[in-house]
Write a protein that holds these residues in place. Structure first.
Motif, PDB file in Angstrom:
ATOM      1  N   GLN A  26     -34.621   8.282  28.051  1.00 22.14           N
ATOM      2  CA  GLN A  26     -34.338   9.513  27.314  1.00 22.14           C
ATOM      3  C   GLN A  26     -32.960   9.497  26.652  1.00 22.14           C
ATOM      4  OE1 GLN A  26     -37.031  12.526  30.051  1.00 22.14           O
ATOM      5  NE2 GLN A  26     -34.950  13.137  29.562  1.00 22.14           N
ATOM      6  N   HIS A  27     -32.124   8.519  26.988  1.00 19.53           N
ATOM      7  CA  HIS A  27     -30.847   8.368  26.306  1.00 19.53           C
ATOM      8  C   HIS A  27     -30.712   6.929  25.826  1.00 19.53           C
ATOM      9  CE1 HIS A  27     -26.681   8.667  25.137  1.00 19.53           C
ATOM     10  NE2 HIS A  27     -26.659   9.954  25.453  1.00 19.53           N
ATOM     11  N   ARG A  28     -30.483   6.770  24.529  1.00 19.49           N
ATOM     12  CA  ARG A  28     -30.430   5.432  23.939  1.00 19.49           C
ATOM     13  C   ARG A  28     -29.365   4.558  24.574  1.00 19.49           C
ATOM     14  NH1 ARG A  28     -27.229   3.113  20.180  1.00 19.49           N
ATOM     15  NH2 ARG A  28     -26.172   5.073  19.714  1.00 19.49           N
ATOM     16  N   LEU A  29     -28.194   5.109  24.863  1.00 15.68           N
ATOM     17  CA  LEU A  29     -27.116   4.292  25.422  1.00 15.68           C
ATOM     18  C   LEU A  29     -27.418   3.854  26.852  1.00 15.68           C
ATOM     19  CD1 LEU A  29     -24.002   6.164  23.983  1.00 15.68           C
ATOM     20  CD2 LEU A  29     -25.081   4.066  23.148  1.00 15.68           C
ATOM     21  N   ALA A  30     -28.187   4.656  27.581  1.00 12.51           N
ATOM     22  CA  ALA A  30     -28.629   4.228  28.910  1.00 12.51           C
ATOM     23  C   ALA A  30     -29.630   3.090  28.784  1.00 12.51           C
ATOM     24  CB  ALA A  30     -29.243   5.405  29.668  1.00 12.51           C
ATOM     25  N   ALA A  31     -30.541   3.207  27.812  1.00 13.41           N
ATOM     26  CA  ALA A  31     -31.483   2.117  27.571  1.00 13.41           C
ATOM     27  C   ALA A  31     -30.739   0.846  27.185  1.00 13.41           C
ATOM     28  CB  ALA A  31     -32.471   2.512  26.478  1.00 13.41           C
ATOM     29  N   GLU A  32     -29.715   0.995  26.363  1.00 14.80           N
ATOM     30  CA  GLU A  32     -28.935  -0.167  25.941  1.00 14.80           C
ATOM     31  C   GLU A  32     -28.199  -0.802  27.116  1.00 14.80           C
ATOM     32  OE1 GLU A  32     -27.533  -3.201  24.210  1.00 14.80           O
ATOM     33  OE2 GLU A  32     -28.786  -1.855  23.012  1.00 14.80           O
ATOM     34  N   ALA A  33     -27.716   0.013  28.041  1.00 16.60           N
ATOM     35  CA  ALA A  33     -27.054  -0.536  29.234  1.00 16.60           C
ATOM     36  C   ALA A  33     -28.035  -1.389  30.033  1.00 16.60           C
ATOM     37  CB  ALA A  33     -26.498   0.594  30.098  1.00 16.60           C
ATOM     38  N   GLY A  34     -29.269  -0.926  30.163  1.00 16.33           N
ATOM     39  CA  GLY A  34     -30.274  -1.714  30.849  1.00 16.33           C
ATOM     40  C   GLY A  34     -30.620  -2.981  30.105  1.00 16.33           C
ATOM     41  N   ALA A  35     -30.733  -2.887  28.779  1.00 17.29           N
ATOM     42  CA  ALA A  35     -31.048  -4.074  27.984  1.00 17.29           C
ATOM     43  C   ALA A  35     -29.936  -5.108  28.072  1.00 17.29           C
ATOM     44  CB  ALA A  35     -31.284  -3.676  26.520  1.00 17.29           C
ATOM     45  N   GLU A  36     -28.694  -4.657  28.135  1.00 18.03           N
ATOM     46  CA  GLU A  36     -27.565  -5.582  28.271  1.00 18.03           C
ATOM     47  C   GLU A  36     -27.634  -6.340  29.592  1.00 18.03           C
ATOM     48  OE1 GLU A  36     -24.100  -7.500  26.940  1.00 18.03           O
ATOM     49  OE2 GLU A  36     -25.547  -6.221  25.890  1.00 18.03           O
ATOM     50  N   VAL A  37     -28.086  -5.674  30.646  1.00 18.56           N
ATOM     51  CA  VAL A  37     -28.278  -6.340  31.931  1.00 18.56           C
ATOM     52  C   VAL A  37     -29.363  -7.418  31.816  1.00 18.56           C
ATOM     53  CG1 VAL A  37     -29.182  -5.975  34.276  1.00 18.56           C
ATOM     54  CG2 VAL A  37     -27.431  -4.446  33.351  1.00 18.56           C
ATOM     55  N   LEU A  38     -30.444  -7.107  31.097  1.00 17.96           N
ATOM     56  CA  LEU A  38     -31.498  -8.106  30.889  1.00 17.96           C
ATOM     57  C   LEU A  38     -30.964  -9.299  30.111  1.00 17.96           C
ATOM     58  CD1 LEU A  38     -34.559  -5.817  30.034  1.00 17.96           C
ATOM     59  CD2 LEU A  38     -33.969  -6.841  32.244  1.00 17.96           C
ATOM     60  N   ARG A  39     -30.106  -9.061  29.131  1.00 17.83           N
ATOM     61  CA  ARG A  39     -29.511 -10.158  28.360  1.00 17.83           C
ATOM     62  C   ARG A  39     -28.656 -11.057  29.237  1.00 17.83           C
ATOM     63  NH1 ARG A  39     -27.736  -5.700  24.640  1.00 17.83           N
ATOM     64  NH2 ARG A  39     -29.620  -5.261  23.424  1.00 17.83           N
ATOM     65  N   ALA A  40     -28.062 -10.457  30.265  1.00 20.27           N
ATOM     66  CA  ALA A  40     -27.206 -11.212  31.176  1.00 20.27           C
ATOM     67  C   ALA A  40     -28.007 -11.950  32.249  1.00 20.27           C
ATOM     68  CB  ALA A  40     -26.189 -10.283  31.828  1.00 20.27           C
TER      69      ALA A  40
END
Length: 525
Positions: A26-40
């Protein structure tokens, strides 16, 4: 009532398929934080931890560490679905006599309970239940996490140090509860200007106001260094309990220390050629199962028949839910305003995670020492005695949360929603759209829905065909409305889909903040 909303405006969200992981929040920046973890190189569970804490900072009126909820996990390597119930409980020291009925009719905030004197079960320190979100995340991370817990909390700490930006949508939500927030000095100091005026920007100004979330940042730093149990044991827990008791609540350090989330097998719901894994126990999972059982034998051959079946199924399931479910002490040892996010990683592991404070801004009480906005989980109980869900000490709350995992052929999906009583209807219809109608995730999330969660009346999207509306009106009182940013008449879902090794995600199309972030996409601010 005639709506003033535009009849020609169209809102859509783009759904992209990718081989990499996806986080829909529901919040784009929270989704992005999760995606950054996947990238790592993190697992879906690692992404869920990061997303959970960031959304608690950036969408604080919906959820946070001092709330509760439930999650379903799918492990691709073992083909196992696991449920985690981190729902709230009433404190052991709660006194029923502190919640006398006022005789003033229904409370009107999410549930049709009789009103309690001074709305003590809805607002204020007496409405605060024992939170469980952090322990639920901690148990999931202990079992499946690959990245250090401390690293996963850093994005949330950084966001809290910066302070949440109060844009037009945040200002709207704060303004909607300003009168109640002003009743708690610490909530007023956090969310209001001069203790009474909603924060916001000028009509044409670029937003610059930010919340002072420095104390929350300090508390998150303690959790990063001390682990999930630092929320329930030690100085942080003692300070939180002391703050609540100083304001008249019954939450104790012993309540916090004694809390453990439940982890176990989900309820499997076989449906036609598909299967769903849902939460057992005192959640909306059994209600979802009831809806699908009603649908399995129904005629879904046409749109009018399909929506009539949805209405009938939801009506029957909700009647059973409100009349029979509750923690009576005889429930087996299953697990005793809201946000949902869903995650799928590159390997196919999935998380369907719902967390909540219950009402918007929860109890509207802030713990001054910790900076946590506290839940109002006590409102989940019926204040009238003698019912399965009657208020009492040390009882599990009857939650509306309904995260699910679905599978059909080579497709697997994780969906859920926020929206109180509207959640199960939204999730059931989305599940049916995808399984019964063969819709893609994008098609399902853009398709009109109905809601039947408050009596016999049907609330229908006014973009449905005249034939559908006529059929619905023939069976029950009918009201129509248009999907809008506020209120969410049909709940606010988020979901991910994995089909033949390709992943996608989508959120409620009217959510101005919600979005899906891709592991293979570029980081955005």
């Amino acid at each position: 009532m005639t709506s003033s909303l535009s009849l020609t405006q169209s809102t859509r969200k783009t759904v992209i398929e990718t081989a990499g992981g996806v986080v829909a929040s529901q919040h784009r920046l929270a989704a992005e934080a999760g995606a950054e973890v996947l990238r790592a190189g993190g697992d879906a569970v690692d992404a869920a931890v990061a997303c959970s804490f960031v959304v608690g900072v950036l969408e604080p009126w919906m959820s946070g560490p001092a709330g509760g909820g439930a999650a379903l996990h799918w492990r691709a390597d073992t083909g196992e679905a696991v449920a985690i119930n981190f729902g709230m409980r009433s404190p052991k020291g709660l006194r029923i006599e502190d919640y006398p009925l006022s005789g003033e009719g229904k409370a009107g905030d999410l549930f049709p309970w009789e009103r309690v004197t001074e709305d003590r079960n809805v607002q204020g320190a007496k409405a605060i239940a024992v939170p469980g979100t952090v322990d639920g995340l901690g148990q999931a991370h202990d079992r499946w996490g690959r990245m250090p817990w401390s690293d996963l909390l850093q994005p949330a700490i950084a966001r809290a140090r910066e302070g949440m930006l109060v844009d037009w949508y945040a200002a709207l939500l704060i303004a909607s509860s300003a009168r109640d927030l002003a009743k708690d000095a610490d909530a007023a100091a956090l969310f209001l200007d001069e203790g009474q005026w909603p924060k916001g920007s000028g009509w044409t100004a670029i937003p610059e106001n930010r919340l002072d979330q420095s104390r929350l940042a300090d508390s998150l730093d303690i959790l990063a260094r001390g682990g999930a149990r630092a929320f329930h044991e030690g100085d942080l827990a003692q300070a939180m309990a002391r703050d609540v008791q100083d304001k008249g609540g019954s939450l104790s350090a012993q309540d916090l220390a004694g809390y453990r989330a439940w982890m176990g097998a989900p309820l499997r719901v076989d449906y036609r050629d598909a299967a769903y894994h849902v939460m057992p126990g005192l959640t909306a999972g059994p209600t979802f199962a009831h809806v699908m059982a009603e649908l399995e034998g129904a005629d879904l051959s046409s749109d009018p028949a399909t929506y009539a079946a949805y209405a009938n199924g939801l009506r029957a399931a909700y009647a059973a839910r409100l009349g029979k479910m509750g923690d009576t002490g005889e429930v087996p040892e299953a697990p005793g305003c809201t946000t949902h996010f869903s995650v799928v990683d590159r390997a196919g592991n999935m998380v369907s995670h719902t967390q909540t404070l219950l009402s918007i801004f929860g109890s509207r009480v802030v713990s001054p020492t910790t900076g946590f906005l506290m839940n109002n989980g006590i409102m989940w109980f019926d204040p009238e005695q003698g019912k399965p869900n009657s208020l009492g000490p040390d009882k599990a709350c009857l939650m509306n949360v309904c995260p699910i995992l679905g599978e059909q052929g080579g497709r697997r999906f994780a969906i859920g929603a926020s929206g109180g009583r509207k959640i199960v209807g939204a999730v059931a219809q989305l599940a049916s759209f995808m399984v019964d109608k063969g819709m893609s995730l994008e098609q399902a999330f853009h398709h009109p829905r109905i809601d039947v969660s408050g009596g016999d009346a049907v609330i229908a999207d006014d973009t449905l065909s005249a034939a559908v509306l006529e059929r619905l009106a023939a069976d029950a009182p009918l009201r129509t409305t248009r999907r809008s940013v506020l209120p969410y008449a049909f709940a606010c879902p988020a979901g991910v889909l994995r089909d033949a090794g390709r992943n996608s995600g989508c959120t409620e199309i009217m959510s101005p903040w919600g979005d899906a972030a891709l592991e293979d996409g570029e980081k955005t601010e």
